[in-house]
Design an enzyme around this catalytic site. Structure first.
Site, short mmCIF file in Angstrom:
data_model
loop_
_atom_site.label_atom_id
_atom_site.label_comp_id
_atom_site.label_asym_id
_atom_site.label_seq_id
_atom_site.Cartn_x
_atom_site.Cartn_y
_atom_site.Cartn_z
N PRO A 1 0.79 -1.23 0.00
CA PRO A 1 0.00 0.00 0.00
C PRO A 1 0.83 1.28 0.00
CG PRO A 1 -0.22 -1.17 2.09
CD PRO A 1 0.48 -2.09 1.14
N ASN A 2 0.36 2.23 -0.79
CA ASN A 2 0.90 3.60 -0.89
C ASN A 2 2.23 3.69 -1.64
OD1 ASN A 2 -1.24 4.93 0.60
ND2 ASN A 2 -0.46 3.83 2.38
N ARG B 1 4.01 11.11 -2.01
CA ARG B 1 3.90 11.02 -0.55
C ARG B 1 5.24 11.35 0.12
NH1 ARG B 1 4.74 4.72 1.28
NH2 ARG B 1 3.72 5.49 3.14
N TYR C 1 10.67 9.42 1.38
CA TYR C 1 10.71 8.41 0.31
C TYR C 1 11.35 8.91 -0.99
CZ TYR C 1 7.57 6.02 3.50
OH TYR C 1 7.03 5.42 4.61
N ASN D 1 8.10 -5.26 -0.56
CA ASN D 1 7.96 -4.14 0.37
C ASN D 1 6.49 -4.12 0.77
OD1 ASN D 1 7.70 -1.80 1.78
ND2 ASN D 1 8.90 -0.55 0.36
N ALA E 1 2.97 -0.56 5.11
CA ALA E 1 2.54 -0.61 6.51
C ALA E 1 2.08 -2.00 6.94
CB ALA E 1 1.44 0.41 6.76
N GLU F 1 12.80 -8.79 2.19
CA GLU F 1 11.94 -7.67 2.55
C GLU F 1 12.73 -6.37 2.38
OE1 GLU F 1 9.38 -7.98 6.08
OE2 GLU F 1 10.33 -6.14 6.80
N HIS G 1 12.69 -2.05 2.67
CA HIS G 1 12.07 -0.79 3.09
C HIS G 1 12.93 0.35 2.57
CE1 HIS G 1 9.16 -2.87 5.40
NE2 HIS G 1 10.13 -3.59 5.94
N SER H 1 12.82 3.49 3.52
CA SER H 1 13.27 4.29 4.66
C SER H 1 13.90 3.39 5.72
CB SER H 1 12.08 5.05 5.26
OG SER H 1 11.14 4.14 5.80
N ARG I 1 12.45 5.54 12.78
CA ARG I 1 11.17 6.26 12.69
C ARG I 1 10.27 5.90 13.89
NH1 ARG I 1 8.82 5.54 6.87
NH2 ARG I 1 7.49 7.25 7.63
N ARG J 1 6.93 1.25 13.63
CA ARG J 1 7.64 0.77 12.44
C ARG J 1 8.84 -0.12 12.80
NH1 ARG J 1 5.23 3.98 8.36
NH2 ARG J 1 4.70 6.00 9.18
C1 DQA Z 1 8.00 1.43 4.11
C2 DQA Z 1 8.01 1.69 5.61
C3 DQA Z 1 6.65 1.43 6.21
O1 DQA Z 1 6.67 1.70 7.62
C4 DQA Z 1 5.62 2.35 5.56
O2 DQA Z 1 4.33 2.07 6.07
C5 DQA Z 1 5.64 2.27 4.08
C6 DQA Z 1 6.92 2.19 3.39
C7 DQA Z 1 9.35 1.79 3.44
O3 DQA Z 1 9.54 1.39 2.31
O4 DQA Z 1 10.18 2.48 4.05
O5 DQA Z 1 4.60 2.39 3.43
O6 DQA Z 1 7.80 0.04 3.91
#
Ligand code: DQA
Length: 145
Positions: free
Chosen positions: A9-10, A17, A22, A74, A77, A98, A100, A102, A107, A111
């Site tokens: 998501p996102n 965003r 990011y 990835n 959340a 996996e 990420h 960030s 953070r 997270r």
């Molecule tokens: C993320 C980190 C997650 O905490 C966040 O919800 C994301 C992106 C990252 O790529 O840093 O949507 O996975």
């Protein structure tokens, strides 16, 4: 070699965003980087993004039948609370990394926990978009050795 790259998501909102976290590059930019890396490696790359937990699980299950050699994921959340995605990953025996963008450990406290990582072989965090390419190298190395 066949690599499946899943974004949760996102992540389709990259470049829109929280650019301070990011970056400025878009999801399309990320796909171009991943596709170029796949070509350079001589690997077939399949990219998938969804904002829906069930769709991500369906895609992971398909990977079993497609004989994918490695998965880069990835989960966004969902990383922090989706036991359903954990279980779907756990069912698959290929190399799973996996990623990420960030540094999640630097953070908010929520997270710091990944419920999906125990079902993966490796984690790359805080390396920006390059983390996806590093994950592809990790999968290639595992498939050689
Ligand atoms: C993320 C980190 C997650 O905490 C966040 O919800 C994301 C992106 C990252 O790529 O840093 O949507 O996975």
């Amino acid at each position: 070699m066949k690599i499946l790259v899943i974004n949760g998501p996102n992540l389709n909102f990259l470049g829109i965003r929280e650019k301070g976290i990011y970056g400025e590059k878009s999801y399309e930019d990320l796909l171009s980087m991943i596709r170029k890396k796949g070509e350079d490696m001589g690997a077939e790359v399949i990219c998938f993004q969804s904002n829906h937990e069930g769709a991500i699980i369906d895609r992971l299950q398909e990977a079993y039948f497609e004989k994918v050699d490695g998965i880069v994921i990835n989960p966004g959340a969902y990383t922090h609370y989706s036991y359903a995605i954990h279980d779907a990953l756990k069912a698959l025996s290929m190399t799973k990394v996996e990623v990420h963008i960030s540094d999640v450990d630097a953070r908010e406290a929520f997270r710091h926990v990944s419920v999906t990582l125990p079902a993966c072989d490796h984690q790359i965090k805080g390396h920006g978009l390059s983390g996806y390419l590093e994950a592809m190298d990790y999968i290639a190395a595992k498939n050689q050795g």
